[in-house]
Enzyme design. Structure first.
Site, PDB file in Angstrom:
ATOM      1  N   ASP A 183     -39.915  55.846 -59.479  1.00 34.71           N
ATOM      2  CA  ASP A 183     -38.449  55.861 -59.377  1.00 34.71           C
ATOM      3  C   ASP A 183     -37.849  56.035 -60.772  1.00 34.71           C
ATOM      4  OD1 ASP A 183     -35.760  55.488 -58.357  1.00 34.71           O
ATOM      5  OD2 ASP A 183     -36.666  54.434 -56.671  1.00 34.71           O
ATOM      6  N   HIS A 257     -34.610  60.622 -58.132  1.00 37.92           N
ATOM      7  CA  HIS A 257     -35.270  59.365 -58.490  1.00 37.92           C
ATOM      8  C   HIS A 257     -36.508  59.590 -59.350  1.00 37.92           C
ATOM      9  CE1 HIS A 257     -32.822  56.473 -56.273  1.00 37.92           C
ATOM     10  NE2 HIS A 257     -32.794  57.301 -55.248  1.00 37.92           N
ATOM     11  N   ASP A 320     -34.689  61.428 -50.953  1.00 39.77           N
ATOM     12  CA  ASP A 320     -33.348  60.856 -50.809  1.00 39.77           C
ATOM     13  C   ASP A 320     -32.541  60.996 -52.090  1.00 39.77           C
ATOM     14  OD1 ASP A 320     -35.224  58.975 -51.976  1.00 39.77           O
ATOM     15  OD2 ASP A 320     -33.552  57.583 -52.055  1.00 39.77           O
ATOM     16  N   GLU A 321     -31.241  60.854 -51.942  1.00 43.27           N
ATOM     17  CA  GLU A 321     -30.304  60.698 -53.051  1.00 43.27           C
ATOM     18  C   GLU A 321     -30.623  61.610 -54.234  1.00 43.27           C
ATOM     19  OE1 GLU A 321     -28.904  56.096 -52.522  1.00 43.27           O
ATOM     20  OE2 GLU A 321     -30.714  56.397 -53.688  1.00 43.27           O
ATOM     21  N   TRP A 387     -32.853  56.123 -43.049  1.00 46.59           N
ATOM     22  CA  TRP A 387     -32.376  54.952 -43.787  1.00 46.59           C
ATOM     23  C   TRP A 387     -30.868  54.837 -43.758  1.00 46.59           C
ATOM     24  CZ3 TRP A 387     -29.380  54.538 -48.313  1.00 46.59           C
ATOM     25  CH2 TRP A 387     -29.088  55.743 -48.979  1.00 46.59           C
ATOM     26  N   GLU A 465     -34.139  45.796 -56.727  1.00 48.42           N
ATOM     27  CA  GLU A 465     -33.205  45.687 -57.858  1.00 48.42           C
ATOM     28  C   GLU A 465     -32.966  44.223 -58.233  1.00 48.42           C
ATOM     29  OE1 GLU A 465     -32.742  47.711 -55.289  1.00 48.42           O
ATOM     30  OE2 GLU A 465     -31.742  49.582 -55.875  1.00 48.42           O
TER      31      GLU A 465
HETATM   32  C1  TNX Z   1     -30.773  53.187 -51.289  1.00 48.17           C
HETATM   33  S1  TNX Z   1     -32.933  54.041 -49.378  1.00 48.17           S
HETATM   34  C2  TNX Z   1     -31.913  53.730 -51.857  1.00 48.17           C
HETATM   35  C3  TNX Z   1     -32.680  52.937 -52.844  1.00 48.17           C
HETATM   36  C4  TNX Z   1     -31.957  51.668 -53.225  1.00 48.17           C
HETATM   37  C5  TNX Z   1     -31.380  51.011 -51.999  1.00 48.17           C
HETATM   38  C6  TNX Z   1     -30.712  49.686 -52.268  1.00 48.17           C
HETATM   39  C7  TNX Z   1     -33.118  55.043 -50.274  1.00 48.17           C
HETATM   40  C8  TNX Z   1     -33.951  56.006 -49.646  1.00 48.17           C
HETATM   41  N1  TNX Z   1     -32.503  54.940 -51.465  1.00 48.17           N
HETATM   42  O1  TNX Z   1     -32.983  53.725 -53.959  1.00 48.17           O
HETATM   43  O2  TNX Z   1     -32.865  50.827 -53.861  1.00 48.17           O
HETATM   44  O3  TNX Z   1     -30.454  51.870 -51.396  1.00 48.17           O
HETATM   45  O4  TNX Z   1     -30.446  48.998 -51.089  1.00 48.17           O
END
Ligand code: TNX
Length: 526
Positions: A183, A257, A320-321, A387, A465
């Site tokens: 990450d 990430h 993700d993200e 998620w 976290e």
């Molecule tokens: C979302 S879930 C994230 C994580 C964070 C989390 C905190 C996901 C696939 N990404 O990187 O740690 O929320 O709740």
């Protein structure tokens, strides 16, 4: 209030009762009580064929404290004993547990089924002070994938902790452990080809103090923080989990990430850096460059080592993200969009995932990705881990993709357990997820029966976290993990009030193991 009182009364009654206690979590398919009991002692033999020596030995160690010593395991049939056997007419994870005043038998479809029968027997031993009541239990899980994810990047958990965590999963009849190994805040897995990943990427110079607040300057401690697993340690954990019938699924995050990797090897990013392993939480805008072929070579080399370490059918590739800012201004990414005839950066993300998936298939493995891999189009064969909102899972299941349900409002065990966490709980993510909300998860929701077949199961996620050590992990997951374990194992027979009564008894196992756990539900706080 009335509901809380009647729940408390039920819990109290069951706590005071001196009757035979056959309360098991997760709830078995059927439990038929009889008269009498069988006392298990250290002199009770466990009769097990060669193929069942492993579950027998694990069980003997688990109940040693309760029966006053380690039971002998033998392959000679004996009269007063716990007799284990395989029964090919049962499904893989299915078992029958029969207790009579003369002895105990457990039959399982495979050693895994026998192991689950022994876990139920362990509960009966703890709840009845080793005087196990006569009972006939038939049991099997509803869903084949019952997972838990642990984030070891935001905080690091040494091998012994991870093994302890695996024990805790096994107790809940969980059969998958997703290990979130990379990450922005740390790269935790030794890769021989790129030693920089752990030499540089496993350490950050400091860590955010308190809750993330992006509107204010961030307060940091001044303590370097880090840690990683050697490949030998990884093999050790994978073997340890396999003995407990848990498959380890590694997660290597891409294309977002990835800041810890970018810091180690700056040619992986669009701008070339300089980068710094993050000491704060959130989502970094610096991501892997999707325009350079060297990024894909890097992942193929990393994943080759990953595949050699983890025999799992699935490899989680994150997805993700991933903010698209860098890609928008990166000439290489823009060139990729042109030459591949892609519409936009979302399609570039999907190109990235497809390319990795094709490579993975050539190695005989499958990918799992977080639900954002639906963006920009998804292949027919990718497996989706939901998620955000369950609706993404519904969408994917209707398309024919396989789905694992981990929607945050039921499954994110880093969220707070009470409405007033500042008062009741250690520092944590302030989003509110009480026990009953985990239990309420309905992974099938509005799906038709043929679509339901695409739901592989459920998963609890523990993002770290605000979880600095294993005691805090235990406090976050217990007892909400029991609720999610019951959704996956006993979906068709779940009932909340009945669960809470059984849970009360189940916490005696937590006490015995010395686990730290939340008792809010028993205090009427939520
Ligand atoms: C979302 S879930 C994230 C994580 C964070 C989390 C905190 C996901 C696939 N990404 O990187 O740690 O929320 O709740």
């Amino acid at each position: 209030m009335k509901k809380v009182l009647s729940l408390l009364a039920l819990v109290l009654m069951s706590a005071l009762s001196t009757h035979a206690n056959t309360h098991i979590v997760p709830k078995p398919l059927s439990v038929r009580e009889g008269k009498g009991a069988f006392s298990v002692t250290s002199r009770t033999a466990i009769v097990a064929p060669e193929a069942l020596q492993n579950p027998a030995a694990l069980f003997a160690a688990q109940v040693e404290k309760n029966v006053g010593g380690v039971m002998e395991i033998t392959s000679d049939p004996e009269k007063r004993a716990i007799v284990l056997s395989l029964d090919p007419s049962l499904e893989k994870e299915e078992y029958r547990l029969t207790v009579t005043p003369k002895g105990i038998t457990i039959r399982g479809g495979t050693p895994q089924g026998v192991f689950y029968g022994l876990q139920s027997l362990r509960q009966l031993i703890v709840l009845n002070d080793a005087k196990v009541p006569t009972v006939e239990i038939a049991d099997k899980p509803c869903m084949s994938y019952r997972g838990t994810m642990l984030d070891v990047c935001r905080h690091f958990f040494p091998v012994e902790d991870v093994k302890g965590f695996i024990d805790l999963l096994a107790m809940h009849k969980i059969n998958r452990f997703q290990w979130h190994l990379t990450d922005d805040q740390g790269w935790r897995l030794e890769i021989k080809r790129y030693p920089e990943l752990t030499q540089i990427g496993s350490m950050r110079k400091h860590t955010l103090v308190g809750l993330l607040d992006t509107t204010k300057p961030m307060p940091y401690d001044d303590t370097p923080y880090g840690g990683f697993y050697t490949q030998d340690q990884i093999r050790e954990v994978v073997a340890y989990a396999a003995e407990r019938y848990i498959e380890v699924i590694p997660e290597i995050e891409m294309p977002g990430h990835g800041l810890a990797a970018l810091t180690s090897l700056p040619w992986l990013g669009c701008t070339g850096g300089p980068y710094e392993v993050w000491g704060r939480w959130g989502v970094s805008t610096d991501v892997y460059c999707a325009g350079r072929d060297t990024t894909f070579e890097f992942f193929e080399n990393v994943l080759s080592e990953v595949i050699a370490l983890f025999p799992s059918r699935y490899i989680h590739i994150g997805g993700d993200e991933c903010p698209k800012e860098r890609w928008k201004t990166c000439p290489r990414c823009q060139e990729r969009i042109r030459t591949e005839g892609l519409k936009d950066e979302n399609e570039l993300q999907s190109y990235f995932i497809h390319r990795i998936e094709r490579w993975m298939h050539a190695q005989g493995r499958e990918i799992i990705g977080w639900d954002e891999i639906l963006q920009g189009g998804i292949s027919k064969t990718a497996n989706i881990m939901v998620w955000r909102d369950q609706k993404y899972g519904m969408e994917a299941a209707r398309k024919g993709n396989k789905v694992i349900m981990a929607p945050k409002w039921n499954c994110y065990l880093d969220y707070s357990q009470t409405a007033d966490p500042r008062r009741n709980e250690p520092l944590c993510n302030l989003r509110y997820l009480p026990l009953r909300q985990s239990y309420r998860l309905d992974p099938y929701d509005q799906l038709r029966p043929e679509e339901q077949r695409n739901i592989l199961g459920v998963q609890a996620n523990i993002w770290a976290e605000y979880i600095p050590d294993m005691q805090n992990v235990q406090f976050k997951v217990l007892p909400r993990l029991a609720a999610l374990a019951e959704v996956g194992w006993a979906y068709d027979r779940k009932e909340y009030n009945d669960f809470v009564v059984r849970l009360r008894d189940f916490t005696r196992l937590y006490d015995q193991e010395g686990y730290k756990y939340a008792t809010f539900v028993f205090q009427g706080i939520d």
